[in-house]
Motif scaffolding. Structure first.
Motif, PDB file in Angstrom:
ATOM      1  N   ASN A 210       2.853  -0.313   3.372  1.00 19.46           N
ATOM      2  CA  ASN A 210       3.779  -1.225   3.996  1.00 19.46           C
ATOM      3  C   ASN A 210       4.321  -2.027   3.086  1.00 19.46           C
ATOM      4  O   ASN A 210       5.243  -3.249   3.684  1.00 19.46           O
ATOM      5  CB  ASN A 210       3.237  -1.628   5.017  1.00 19.46           C
ATOM      6  N   ASP A 211       3.689  -2.331   2.066  1.00 21.45           N
ATOM      7  CA  ASP A 211       4.304  -3.403   1.136  1.00 21.45           C
ATOM      8  C   ASP A 211       5.372  -3.141  -0.019  1.00 21.45           C
ATOM      9  O   ASP A 211       5.302  -2.227  -0.965  1.00 21.45           O
ATOM     10  CB  ASP A 211       3.099  -3.778   0.613  1.00 21.45           C
ATOM     11  N   PRO A 212       6.424  -3.474   0.375  1.00 17.89           N
ATOM     12  CA  PRO A 212       7.502  -2.906  -1.106  1.00 17.89           C
ATOM     13  C   PRO A 212       7.519  -3.609  -2.140  1.00 17.89           C
ATOM     14  O   PRO A 212       7.715  -2.568  -2.917  1.00 17.89           O
ATOM     15  CB  PRO A 212       8.696  -4.128  -0.105  1.00 17.89           C
ATOM     16  N   VAL A 296      -5.069   1.186   1.296  1.00 15.70           N
ATOM     17  CA  VAL A 296      -5.502   0.125   1.745  1.00 15.70           C
ATOM     18  C   VAL A 296      -5.706  -0.875   0.352  1.00 15.70           C
ATOM     19  O   VAL A 296      -5.495  -1.932   1.220  1.00 15.70           O
ATOM     20  CB  VAL A 296      -6.694   0.665   2.315  1.00 15.70           C
ATOM     21  N   MET A 297      -5.980  -0.637  -0.891  1.00  8.02           N
ATOM     22  CA  MET A 297      -6.128  -2.013  -1.985  1.00  8.02           C
ATOM     23  C   MET A 297      -4.961  -2.117  -2.314  1.00  8.02           C
ATOM     24  O   MET A 297      -4.668  -2.907  -2.808  1.00  8.02           O
ATOM     25  CB  MET A 297      -7.272  -1.198  -2.949  1.00  8.02           C
ATOM     26  N   MET A 298      -3.481  -1.620  -1.475  1.00  6.10           N
ATOM     27  CA  MET A 298      -2.117  -1.236  -2.388  1.00  6.10           C
ATOM     28  C   MET A 298      -1.014  -1.917  -1.051  1.00  6.10           C
ATOM     29  O   MET A 298      -0.238  -1.869  -0.821  1.00  6.10           O
ATOM     30  CB  MET A 298      -1.624  -1.248  -3.055  1.00  6.10           C
ATOM     31  N   GLU A 299      -1.840  -2.804  -0.300  1.00  7.64           N
ATOM     32  CA  GLU A 299      -1.027  -3.250   1.439  1.00  7.64           C
ATOM     33  C   GLU A 299      -0.553  -4.766   1.533  1.00  7.64           C
ATOM     34  O   GLU A 299      -0.731  -5.154   0.126  1.00  7.64           O
ATOM     35  CB  GLU A 299      -2.367  -2.302   2.174  1.00  7.64           C
ATOM     36  N   THR A 300      -0.101  -5.213   2.252  1.00  6.45           N
ATOM     37  CA  THR A 300      -0.333  -6.296   2.280  1.00  6.45           C
ATOM     38  C   THR A 300      -0.548  -7.791   2.254  1.00  6.45           C
ATOM     39  O   THR A 300      -1.552  -6.695   1.641  1.00  6.45           O
ATOM     40  CB  THR A 300       0.357  -6.493   3.838  1.00  6.45           C
TER      41      THR A 300
END
Length: 319
Positions: A210-212, A296-300
């Protein structure tokens, strides 16, 4: 055997795109079956509590985990990670570099052994801990069952089952069994593309994060270093992956402290398989993350902070 500097074979390492702690390095290592893979590590001066063996997923490469290594270093841990056979700068398995291929899934254990050997020769701080993501979760679980010397383990979106429709599952298994027998094992899975998912798809509607900013980070890395890029899996990879998941499901969970993180929006791995494994992991904990996808480790940033805090809290308990 004690490590000496001349024993180490430096490999390319793209610090400019990794955004990890200072001093990151990579080395070539040779597996017991003669393949050359790349192993990278970060050890900040403050990272003295131990070392995390970070097992990546399919299509991934060392530099993708620079930010994770920075999060771990900030909490006192060194990181070692790997380009598995067939991806990153490791030896590719087929002439067409974009095809993700494996002939026998347990062969990844030879990469694990070579990675562990290098960590020992580098004298990285002990004890060791494991983080296994996606396909690295399958490789990591088998390694733990075989006795990987870690004090505790973490999994994020582990591939203990592959997300595939009930109708397609038997077809996938059949393709994986028959395809190699008739010379089609090296062909692309018909429903997949040869392009890398991140390069082929915009952020909007993606199934990873979800993190652009982190999505753009992955895109920029592969644009800057095209040799890192991997596309869709072969028929053999799919068949072997499904077979490996079936074999692992029949095995008992290792007696190790464990936390598994699973996003509520997970669409890459099979969620029921993850729930099943953690329901029979003595003392293990399954953490379900609302509104979180596969990476998970590269989310918001708020999700990442909470996850790394909980990971390292577990590691701190079992140093």
């Amino acid at each position: 055997m004690d490590a000496r500097p001349m024993d180490l074979q430096p490999a390319p390492f793209f610090a400019d795109i990794a955004k990890g702690p200072a001093g990151g390095q990579a080395h070539w290592v040779t597996t017991s079956d003669g393949l050359r893979i790349r192993v990278g590590h970060w050890q900040a001066e403050t990272a003295t509590k131990g070392t995390v063996l970070l097992f990546p997923g399919r299509t991934e490469y060392i530099e993708k985990y620079g930010p994770a290594a920075a999060d771990l270093a900030a909490r006192g841990y060194a990181t070692v990670t790997v380009d598995w056979r067939g991806q990153g700068l490791a030896d590719r398995m087929l002439p067409e570099r974009q095809l993700g291929h494996i002939d026998h899934f347990p062969n990844f254990q030879k990469d694990v052994a070579a990675t562990l050997d290098l960590a020992d020769r580098l004298a990285l701080p002990k004890p060791y801990f494991l983080i296994g993501h996606s396909m690295g979760g399958a490789i990591g679980l088998r390694a733990l069952i075989k006795g990987l010397p870690v004090n505790a383990c973490i999994f994020t979106g582990p591939m203990w089952g592959i997300h595939i429709s009930p109708v397609m599952r038997p077809i996938g298994k059949l393709m994986g069994k028959i395809g190699p027998a008739i010379g089609l094992g090296g062909k692309l899975v018909p429903t997949m593309g040869l392009q890398n998912y991140v390069l082929a798809n915009p952020f909007e509607g993606n199934t990873l994060t979800n993190d652009p900013e982190t999505y753009q980070f992955m895109h920029d890395q592969m644009t800057a270093q095209p040799d890192l890029v991997l596309g869709g899996p072969t028929i053999s990879w799919l068949g072997e992956g499904l077979k490996d998941c079936t074999e692992l499901a029949a095995m008992a969970s290792p007696a190790l402290p464990c936390i598994t993180f699973l996003g509520a929006l997970e669409q890459i791995v099979d969620c029921p398989a993850v729930h099943d494994r953690m329901a029979r992991w003595p003392g293990g904990e399954l953490v379900l993350l609302d509104d979180v996808q596969h990476e998970v480790m590269m989310e918001t940033p708020d999700v990442r902070k909470a996850v790394f805090d909980q990971m390292c809290s577990l590691f701190d308990q079992y140093r």
